[in-house]
Design a protein around this motif. Sequence first.
Motif, PDB file in Angstrom:
ATOM      1  N   GLN A 119      -7.151  54.439 -11.339  1.00 57.91           N
ATOM      2  CA  GLN A 119      -7.855  54.370 -10.069  1.00 57.91           C
ATOM      3  C   GLN A 119      -7.608  53.004  -9.470  1.00 57.91           C
ATOM      4  OE1 GLN A 119     -12.295  54.017 -10.774  1.00 57.91           O
ATOM      5  NE2 GLN A 119     -11.669  54.627 -12.855  1.00 57.91           N
ATOM      6  N   LYS A 120      -8.058  52.795  -8.269  1.00 52.93           N
ATOM      7  CA  LYS A 120      -7.818  51.533  -7.589  1.00 52.93           C
ATOM      8  C   LYS A 120      -8.339  50.365  -8.419  1.00 52.93           C
ATOM      9  CE  LYS A 120      -8.611  49.236  -3.141  1.00 52.93           C
ATOM     10  NZ  LYS A 120      -9.287  49.348  -1.830  1.00 52.93           N
ATOM     11  N   GLY A 121      -7.447  49.453  -8.785  1.00 54.43           N
ATOM     12  CA  GLY A 121      -7.837  48.294  -9.567  1.00 54.43           C
ATOM     13  C   GLY A 121      -7.894  48.516 -11.053  1.00 54.43           C
ATOM     14  N   ARG A 122      -7.586  49.737 -11.527  1.00 52.12           N
ATOM     15  CA  ARG A 122      -7.598  50.039 -12.962  1.00 52.12           C
ATOM     16  C   ARG A 122      -6.372  50.884 -13.274  1.00 52.12           C
ATOM     17  NH1 ARG A 122     -11.376  50.309 -17.237  1.00 52.12           N
ATOM     18  NH2 ARG A 122     -13.066  49.673 -15.855  1.00 52.12           N
ATOM     19  N   TYR A 123      -5.475  50.358 -14.083  1.00 49.41           N
ATOM     20  CA  TYR A 123      -4.208  51.032 -14.343  1.00 49.41           C
ATOM     21  C   TYR A 123      -3.947  51.102 -15.845  1.00 49.41           C
ATOM     22  CZ  TYR A 123      -3.890  49.743  -9.454  1.00 49.41           C
ATOM     23  OH  TYR A 123      -4.163  49.564  -8.120  1.00 49.41           O
ATOM     24  N   ARG A 124      -2.965  51.916 -16.223  1.00 52.12           N
ATOM     25  CA  ARG A 124      -2.637  52.062 -17.635  1.00 52.12           C
ATOM     26  C   ARG A 124      -1.747  50.924 -18.126  1.00 52.12           C
ATOM     27  NH1 ARG A 124      -1.950  58.714 -17.749  1.00 52.12           N
ATOM     28  NH2 ARG A 124      -4.204  59.094 -17.612  1.00 52.12           N
ATOM     29  N   GLN A 125      -0.897  50.427 -17.269  1.00 51.18           N
ATOM     30  CA  GLN A 125      -0.257  49.127 -17.526  1.00 51.18           C
ATOM     31  C   GLN A 125      -0.814  48.169 -16.504  1.00 51.18           C
ATOM     32  OE1 GLN A 125       4.047  48.674 -18.137  1.00 51.18           O
ATOM     33  NE2 GLN A 125       4.002  46.897 -16.786  1.00 51.18           N
ATOM     34  N   PHE A 126      -1.454  47.117 -16.984  1.00 51.66           N
ATOM     35  CA  PHE A 126      -2.044  46.122 -16.097  1.00 51.66           C
ATOM     36  C   PHE A 126      -1.670  44.747 -16.628  1.00 51.66           C
ATOM     37  CE2 PHE A 126      -4.962  47.338 -19.389  1.00 51.66           C
ATOM     38  CZ  PHE A 126      -5.566  46.172 -19.816  1.00 51.66           C
ATOM     39  N   HIS A 127      -1.852  43.744 -15.806  1.00 53.27           N
ATOM     40  CA  HIS A 127      -1.395  42.407 -16.163  1.00 53.27           C
ATOM     41  C   HIS A 127      -2.572  41.440 -16.207  1.00 53.27           C
ATOM     42  CE1 HIS A 127       2.112  44.519 -14.630  1.00 53.27           C
ATOM     43  NE2 HIS A 127       2.854  43.694 -15.335  1.00 53.27           N
ATOM     44  N   GLN A 128      -2.549  40.582 -17.204  1.00 53.55           N
ATOM     45  CA  GLN A 128      -3.630  39.613 -17.378  1.00 53.55           C
ATOM     46  C   GLN A 128      -3.076  38.212 -17.592  1.00 53.55           C
ATOM     47  OE1 GLN A 128      -6.077  40.946 -20.682  1.00 53.55           O
ATOM     48  NE2 GLN A 128      -7.411  42.121 -19.341  1.00 53.55           N
ATOM     49  N   ILE A 129      -3.876  37.243 -17.193  1.00 50.42           N
ATOM     50  CA  ILE A 129      -3.708  35.859 -17.626  1.00 50.42           C
ATOM     51  C   ILE A 129      -4.908  35.544 -18.507  1.00 50.42           C
ATOM     52  CG2 ILE A 129      -3.671  33.437 -16.929  1.00 50.42           C
ATOM     53  CD1 ILE A 129      -2.245  34.299 -14.385  1.00 50.42           C
ATOM     54  N   GLY A 130      -4.639  35.069 -19.722  1.00 52.39           N
ATOM     55  CA  GLY A 130      -5.720  34.793 -20.657  1.00 52.39           C
ATOM     56  C   GLY A 130      -5.680  33.370 -21.174  1.00 52.39           C
ATOM     57  N   LEU A 131      -6.844  32.832 -21.519  1.00 52.89           N
ATOM     58  CA  LEU A 131      -6.978  31.514 -22.132  1.00 52.89           C
ATOM     59  C   LEU A 131      -7.705  31.674 -23.461  1.00 52.89           C
ATOM     60  CD1 LEU A 131      -6.535  30.661 -19.095  1.00 52.89           C
ATOM     61  CD2 LEU A 131      -7.984  28.687 -19.594  1.00 52.89           C
ATOM     62  N   GLU A 132      -7.246  30.927 -24.458  1.00 55.88           N
ATOM     63  CA  GLU A 132      -7.922  30.911 -25.760  1.00 55.88           C
ATOM     64  C   GLU A 132      -7.978  29.465 -26.252  1.00 55.88           C
ATOM     65  OE1 GLU A 132      -9.009  33.812 -26.387  1.00 55.88           O
ATOM     66  OE2 GLU A 132      -7.568  35.184 -25.445  1.00 55.88           O
ATOM     67  N   VAL A 133      -9.160  29.053 -26.729  1.00 59.84           N
ATOM     68  CA  VAL A 133      -9.352  27.699 -27.259  1.00 59.84           C
ATOM     69  C   VAL A 133      -9.896  27.809 -28.668  1.00 59.84           C
ATOM     70  CG1 VAL A 133     -10.496  25.474 -26.955  1.00 59.84           C
ATOM     71  CG2 VAL A 133      -9.837  26.813 -24.940  1.00 59.84           C
ATOM     72  N   PHE A 306     -11.026  33.741 -22.186  1.00 53.28           N
ATOM     73  CA  PHE A 306     -11.273  34.744 -21.156  1.00 53.28           C
ATOM     74  C   PHE A 306      -9.949  35.343 -20.719  1.00 53.28           C
ATOM     75  CE2 PHE A 306     -10.784  30.936 -18.331  1.00 53.28           C
ATOM     76  CZ  PHE A 306      -9.745  31.405 -17.521  1.00 53.28           C
ATOM     77  N   ALA A 307     -10.032  36.419 -19.954  1.00 55.65           N
ATOM     78  CA  ALA A 307      -8.849  37.024 -19.331  1.00 55.65           C
ATOM     79  C   ALA A 307      -9.202  37.405 -17.908  1.00 55.65           C
ATOM     80  CB  ALA A 307      -8.381  38.248 -20.113  1.00 55.65           C
ATOM     81  N   MET A 308      -8.226  37.266 -17.018  1.00 53.59           N
ATOM     82  CA  MET A 308      -8.420  37.685 -15.631  1.00 53.59           C
ATOM     83  C   MET A 308      -7.357  38.724 -15.278  1.00 53.59           C
ATOM     84  SD  MET A 308      -7.036  34.347 -13.479  1.00 53.59           S
ATOM     85  CE  MET A 308      -8.164  33.205 -14.289  1.00 53.59           C
ATOM     86  N   GLY A 309      -7.766  39.715 -14.503  1.00 50.58           N
ATOM     87  CA  GLY A 309      -6.862  40.782 -14.115  1.00 50.58           C
ATOM     88  C   GLY A 309      -6.061  40.415 -12.880  1.00 50.58           C
ATOM     89  N   ILE A 310      -4.745  40.364 -13.019  1.00 47.29           N
ATOM     90  CA  ILE A 310      -3.913  39.943 -11.893  1.00 47.29           C
ATOM     91  C   ILE A 310      -3.952  40.977 -10.774  1.00 47.29           C
ATOM     92  CG2 ILE A 310      -1.585  39.310 -11.167  1.00 47.29           C
ATOM     93  CD1 ILE A 310      -1.053  38.271 -13.950  1.00 47.29           C
ATOM     94  N   GLU A 311      -3.849  42.280 -11.109  1.00 43.76           N
ATOM     95  CA  GLU A 311      -3.875  43.303 -10.061  1.00 43.76           C
ATOM     96  C   GLU A 311      -5.120  43.187  -9.199  1.00 43.76           C
ATOM     97  OE1 GLU A 311      -1.015  45.274 -12.961  1.00 43.76           O
ATOM     98  OE2 GLU A 311      -2.767  43.967 -13.102  1.00 43.76           O
ATOM     99  N   ARG A 312      -6.269  43.010  -9.840  1.00 43.83           N
ATOM    100  CA  ARG A 312      -7.516  42.981  -9.080  1.00 43.83           C
ATOM    101  C   ARG A 312      -7.612  41.730  -8.209  1.00 43.83           C
ATOM    102  NH1 ARG A 312     -12.031  45.295 -13.406  1.00 43.83           N
ATOM    103  NH2 ARG A 312     -10.856  47.180 -13.938  1.00 43.83           N
ATOM    104  N   LEU A 313      -7.150  40.607  -8.730  1.00 43.93           N
ATOM    105  CA  LEU A 313      -7.239  39.382  -7.941  1.00 43.93           C
ATOM    106  C   LEU A 313      -6.226  39.378  -6.806  1.00 43.93           C
ATOM    107  CD1 LEU A 313      -7.999  37.010 -10.891  1.00 43.93           C
ATOM    108  CD2 LEU A 313      -9.412  37.244  -8.837  1.00 43.93           C
TER     109      LEU A 313
END
Length: 429
Positions: A119-133, A306-313
């Motif tokens: 659906q709009k903003g939710r896909y089966r292949q999606f892209h993220q940028i994540g940070l881990e500390v 955290f992770a952020m969704g590239i498609e949604r942003l």
Amino acid sequence: MSKSLQAIRGMNDILPEQTPLWRYFEGTVARLLDNYGYRQIRMPIVEFTELFKRSIGEVTDIVEKEMYTFEDRNGDSLTLRPEGTAACVRAVLEHGITGGGQVQKLWYIGPMFRHERPQKGRYRQFHQIGLEVFNLDGPDIDAELIVLTWRLWGELGIRDAVKLELNSLGTSESRGRYREALVEFLSAHLDKLDEDSQRRLKTNPLRVLDTKNADTQAILVDAPKMADYLDDESRAHFEGLKARLDAVGIPYVINPKLVRGLDYYSKTVFEWVTDKLGAQGTVCAGGRYDGLVEQMGGKPTSGVGFAMGIERLVLMLETLDKIPQEIARQVDVYLCAFGEAAELAALALSERVRDQLPNLRLQINAGGGSFKSQFKKADKSGALYALILGDDELAQQVVGFKPLRGQGEQQSIAWDALAAHLATCVVQG
């Protein structure tokens, strides 16, 4: 007639018209993370299935229903990564880069895979940028993650469109006590819960708090609150986080129903949400996972990310019309050349200009064509200026310079002066 080949449902092509905005977003994030001292790590998109069962939890929706899992030719069960944290933890353990208390501030970017209903903003292949500390256990690093995202929203021009929600899940012990109280409460209302919540009550009761069912939400109004079951350490940690956000002036809302969908979270959890994208309102989310490294076979190591969704942003930037004007233009200057001699000179001249102005987006015409057809291509390219090189210009060692987007007459510029002239005009344009 054979069926035409198409992309898999929920796995989308990102077309040339779309990639400039993606590159702008990704470049903005990468530059910001460099400035905060984070280093990039790149992990495979395929991992052993056991990794996600051990980290995410076997009774989560992701593991039970959403993973792309298959056997390879050796009979090993492999999975396309549904999220990045588990893979990052596996990588730092495998290479020993968090041993001896070494602090690691890492980030990654790439596709994730979940078999969900597209659906709009939710896909089966999606892209993220994540940070881990890793190996920082105080609320100061939790705050830094939130502060840098707040700065990112400012740079993108979307601060007014997002809201920060916070909660604390406490330690595993305090969360266990809360889970018992929640199960006791919900069991007394079992017949009124929706079917999905009844299932979650047996497998992952905290996820009931995340239900979208209105009737179940009404019952949860009187449910026990996690804050009442927090241990002193978790409460002090949460107060420290809030104090830092207050000091910076970042507004937030405490959401006692915020639990996140993964089993490994503890203490801080947060989400940046928006009402600009319909049902898919979360654009960035994460929290602390102090027990995950040990759970995966390592020594006790604190972790937060955290992770952020590239498609949604990206969709949000489009929806709010926050696309910088310059990224819509892929060409600054278009060089038209007429005749073979002019084409040879144009190639040499364009490379000389690129040597002097490495950031100039200069496109040289290919495929020949009449004066009219080349100018049509120059205009379609979106260039600010057209350069013209024909027999007359060749004889005088000049190039015609014609503005395409505004006022100004065509003029002749000497080859030796062209780079300096372009530097002034393109910057001003």
